[in-house]
Write a protein that holds these residues in place. Structure first.
Motif, PDB file in Angstrom:
ATOM      1  N   ARG A   1       0.809  -1.257  -0.230  1.00  0.00           N
ATOM      2  CA  ARG A   1       0.033  -0.023   0.124  1.00  0.00           C
ATOM      3  C   ARG A   1       0.755   1.282  -0.084  1.00  0.00           C
ATOM      4  N   GLY A   2       0.425   2.520  -0.264  1.00  0.00           N
ATOM      5  CA  GLY A   2       0.924   3.616  -0.270  1.00  0.00           C
ATOM      6  C   GLY A   2       0.952   4.203   1.166  1.00  0.00           C
ATOM      7  N   ASN A   3       1.361   5.440   1.514  1.00  0.00           N
ATOM      8  CA  ASN A   3       1.521   5.980   2.852  1.00  0.00           C
ATOM      9  C   ASN A   3       2.449   5.149   3.688  1.00  0.00           C
ATOM     10  N   TYR A   4       2.591   5.550   4.867  1.00  0.00           N
ATOM     11  CA  TYR A   4       3.557   4.971   6.046  1.00  0.00           C
ATOM     12  C   TYR A   4       3.126   3.916   6.756  1.00  0.00           C
ATOM     13  N   GLY A   5       3.896   3.214   7.161  1.00  0.00           N
ATOM     14  CA  GLY A   5       3.624   2.161   7.995  1.00  0.00           C
ATOM     15  C   GLY A   5       4.708   1.182   7.952  1.00  0.00           C
ATOM     16  N   THR A   6       4.723  -0.140   8.555  1.00  0.00           N
ATOM     17  CA  THR A   6       5.687  -0.980   8.544  1.00  0.00           C
ATOM     18  C   THR A   6       5.075  -2.374   8.070  1.00  0.00           C
ATOM     19  N   GLU A   7       6.166  -3.335   7.342  1.00  0.00           N
ATOM     20  CA  GLU A   7       5.730  -4.404   6.892  1.00  0.00           C
ATOM     21  C   GLU A   7       5.351  -5.294   7.843  1.00  0.00           C
ATOM     22  N   SER A   8       4.107  -6.167   7.771  1.00  0.00           N
ATOM     23  CA  SER A   8       3.741  -6.851   8.805  1.00  0.00           C
ATOM     24  C   SER A   8       3.234  -8.341   7.981  1.00  0.00           C
ATOM     25  N   ASP A   9       4.020  -9.414   8.725  1.00  0.00           N
ATOM     26  CA  ASP A   9       3.462 -10.706   8.433  1.00  0.00           C
ATOM     27  C   ASP A   9       2.081 -10.988   8.991  1.00  0.00           C
ATOM     28  N   ALA A  10       1.830 -10.515   9.971  1.00  0.00           N
ATOM     29  CA  ALA A  10       0.454 -10.876  10.827  1.00  0.00           C
ATOM     30  C   ALA A  10      -0.599 -10.182  10.156  1.00  0.00           C
ATOM     31  N   LYS A  11      -0.406  -9.024   9.704  1.00  0.00           N
ATOM     32  CA  LYS A  11      -1.528  -8.373   8.998  1.00  0.00           C
ATOM     33  C   LYS A  11      -1.316  -8.423   7.283  1.00  0.00           C
ATOM     34  N   ASN A  12      -0.434  -9.073   6.837  1.00  0.00           N
ATOM     35  CA  ASN A  12      -0.237  -9.102   5.246  1.00  0.00           C
ATOM     36  C   ASN A  12      -0.396  -7.769   4.753  1.00  0.00           C
ATOM     37  N   VAL A  13       0.413  -6.896   4.967  1.00  0.00           N
ATOM     38  CA  VAL A  13       0.491  -5.644   4.470  1.00  0.00           C
ATOM     39  C   VAL A  13       1.962  -5.305   4.533  1.00  0.00           C
TER      40      VAL A  13
ATOM     41  N   ASN B   1       5.857   3.750   2.401  1.00  0.00           N
ATOM     42  CA  ASN B   1       6.541   4.853   3.029  1.00  0.00           C
ATOM     43  C   ASN B   1       6.708   6.117   2.294  1.00  0.00           C
ATOM     44  N   ASN B   2       5.676   6.221   1.241  1.00  0.00           N
ATOM     45  CA  ASN B   2       5.799   7.240   0.632  1.00  0.00           C
ATOM     46  C   ASN B   2       4.137   7.750   0.000  1.00  0.00           C
ATOM     47  N   CYS B   3       3.917   8.788   0.151  1.00  0.00           N
ATOM     48  CA  CYS B   3       2.315   9.237   0.074  1.00  0.00           C
ATOM     49  C   CYS B   3       2.128   9.526  -1.253  1.00  0.00           C
ATOM     50  N   ASN B   4       2.906   9.314  -2.389  1.00  0.00           N
ATOM     51  CA  ASN B   4       2.455   9.564  -3.727  1.00  0.00           C
ATOM     52  C   ASN B   4       1.984   8.236  -4.241  1.00  0.00           C
ATOM     53  N   PHE B   5       0.944   8.367  -5.116  1.00  0.00           N
ATOM     54  CA  PHE B   5       0.371   7.281  -5.887  1.00  0.00           C
ATOM     55  C   PHE B   5       1.287   6.593  -6.705  1.00  0.00           C
ATOM     56  N   LEU B   6       1.233   5.427  -6.536  1.00  0.00           N
ATOM     57  CA  LEU B   6       2.218   4.596  -7.494  1.00  0.00           C
ATOM     58  C   LEU B   6       1.521   4.204  -8.878  1.00  0.00           C
ATOM     59  N   TRP B   7       0.444   3.679  -8.771  1.00  0.00           N
ATOM     60  CA  TRP B   7      -0.263   3.335 -10.140  1.00  0.00           C
ATOM     61  C   TRP B   7      -1.152   4.493 -10.912  1.00  0.00           C
ATOM     62  N   ASN B   8      -0.965   4.689 -12.144  1.00  0.00           N
ATOM     63  CA  ASN B   8      -1.823   5.621 -12.796  1.00  0.00           C
ATOM     64  C   ASN B   8      -3.161   5.223 -12.889  1.00  0.00           C
ATOM     65  N   ASN B   9      -3.946   6.188 -13.022  1.00  0.00           N
ATOM     66  CA  ASN B   9      -5.443   5.929 -13.104  1.00  0.00           C
ATOM     67  C   ASN B   9      -6.149   5.534 -14.718  1.00  0.00           C
ATOM     68  N   ASP B  10      -5.274   5.842 -15.431  1.00  0.00           N
ATOM     69  CA  ASP B  10      -5.862   5.607 -17.170  1.00  0.00           C
ATOM     70  C   ASP B  10      -5.295   4.272 -17.472  1.00  0.00           C
ATOM     71  N   ARG B  11      -3.674   4.022 -17.290  1.00  0.00           N
ATOM     72  CA  ARG B  11      -2.945   2.766 -17.655  1.00  0.00           C
ATOM     73  C   ARG B  11      -1.729   2.799 -16.998  1.00  0.00           C
ATOM     74  N   ASP B  12      -1.228   1.767 -16.785  1.00  0.00           N
ATOM     75  CA  ASP B  12       0.335   1.418 -16.314  1.00  0.00           C
ATOM     76  C   ASP B  12       0.666   0.085 -16.634  1.00  0.00           C
ATOM     77  N   THR B  13       1.762  -0.520 -16.175  1.00  0.00           N
ATOM     78  CA  THR B  13       2.130  -1.547 -15.975  1.00  0.00           C
ATOM     79  C   THR B  13       2.720  -1.905 -14.794  1.00  0.00           C
ATOM     80  N   ILE B  14       2.535  -3.335 -14.036  1.00  0.00           N
ATOM     81  CA  ILE B  14       2.773  -3.558 -12.746  1.00  0.00           C
ATOM     82  C   ILE B  14       3.952  -4.646 -13.029  1.00  0.00           C
ATOM     83  N   LYS B  15       5.077  -4.436 -12.462  1.00  0.00           N
ATOM     84  CA  LYS B  15       6.265  -5.584 -12.641  1.00  0.00           C
ATOM     85  C   LYS B  15       6.515  -6.073 -11.077  1.00  0.00           C
ATOM     86  N   LEU B  16       6.453  -7.466 -11.099  1.00  0.00           N
ATOM     87  CA  LEU B  16       7.027  -7.937  -9.583  1.00  0.00           C
ATOM     88  C   LEU B  16       8.220  -8.857 -10.381  1.00  0.00           C
TER      89      LEU B  16
END
Length: 166
Positions: free
Chosen positions: A105-117, A121-136
């Motif tokens: 997710r965006g915004n600030y927090g920590t990695e948590s195995d228990a909460k699967n999140v 640690n950045n408040c800017n949006f990562l994905w464009n609302n019209d088109r984008d590519t997601i790479k893992l």
């Protein structure tokens, strides 16, 4: 002369076929990993606001799932990127059991195995609302999964969420 031309044509065809069957592609790499992109909330509900306090960047996320039936995967070193190279690297041990998932997710927090999140640690949006590519991307640099989307082609109900791999 005719035999020689035929032999050259056969050799060229065989070379082309070998190149096509051995050349790695994003589509082939997508299925070489237990980790895959399950879905993306590319457009956070409501009006976009990337303010760290009171904004909605945490409502924008990508879900990564371990589709293996037997293998636990550590996300440490995996990278999530968009089309222009904005990236997040999992820096901590984050273990996904078979069938388990994590939401980046965006915004600030920590990695948590228990909460699967995990938070970027950045408040800017990562994905464009019209088109984008997601790479893992795997720690060694190989692609684990990749998906390009456009709002008009892939989000039929218009809710800002697209599902991949069920």
């Amino acid at each position: 002369m005719r035999m020689r031309s035929a032999a050259i044509a056969v050799a060229l065809a065989a070379g082309t076929l070998a190149a096509l069957t051995t050349a790695p592609t994003a589509q082939a790499a997508e299925y070489s990993s237990a980790l895959k992109i399950k879905g993306v909330q590319y457009d956070a509900p409501g009006r976009d606001s990337n303010r760290c306090s009171g904004g909605n960047t945490a409502a924008e996320f990508v879900t990564i799932k371990n589709y293996s039936r037997t293998t636990t995967v550590n996300l440490k070193g995996y990278v999530v990127k968009d089309a222009v190279g904005n990236a997040y690297t999992f820096r901590n041990n984050h273990y996904l059991q078979p069938g388990d998932y994590v939401q980046l997710r965006g915004n600030y927090g920590t990695e948590s195995d228990a909460k699967n999140v995990a938070y970027r640690n950045n408040c800017n949006f990562l994905w464009n609302n019209d088109r984008d590519t997601i790479k893992l991307i795997k720690p060694g640099g190989a692609y684990a999964d990749t998906h390009a989307y456009t709002k008009s082609a892939n989000d039929r109900d218009g809710n800002g969420y697209i599902t991949y791999h069920g």
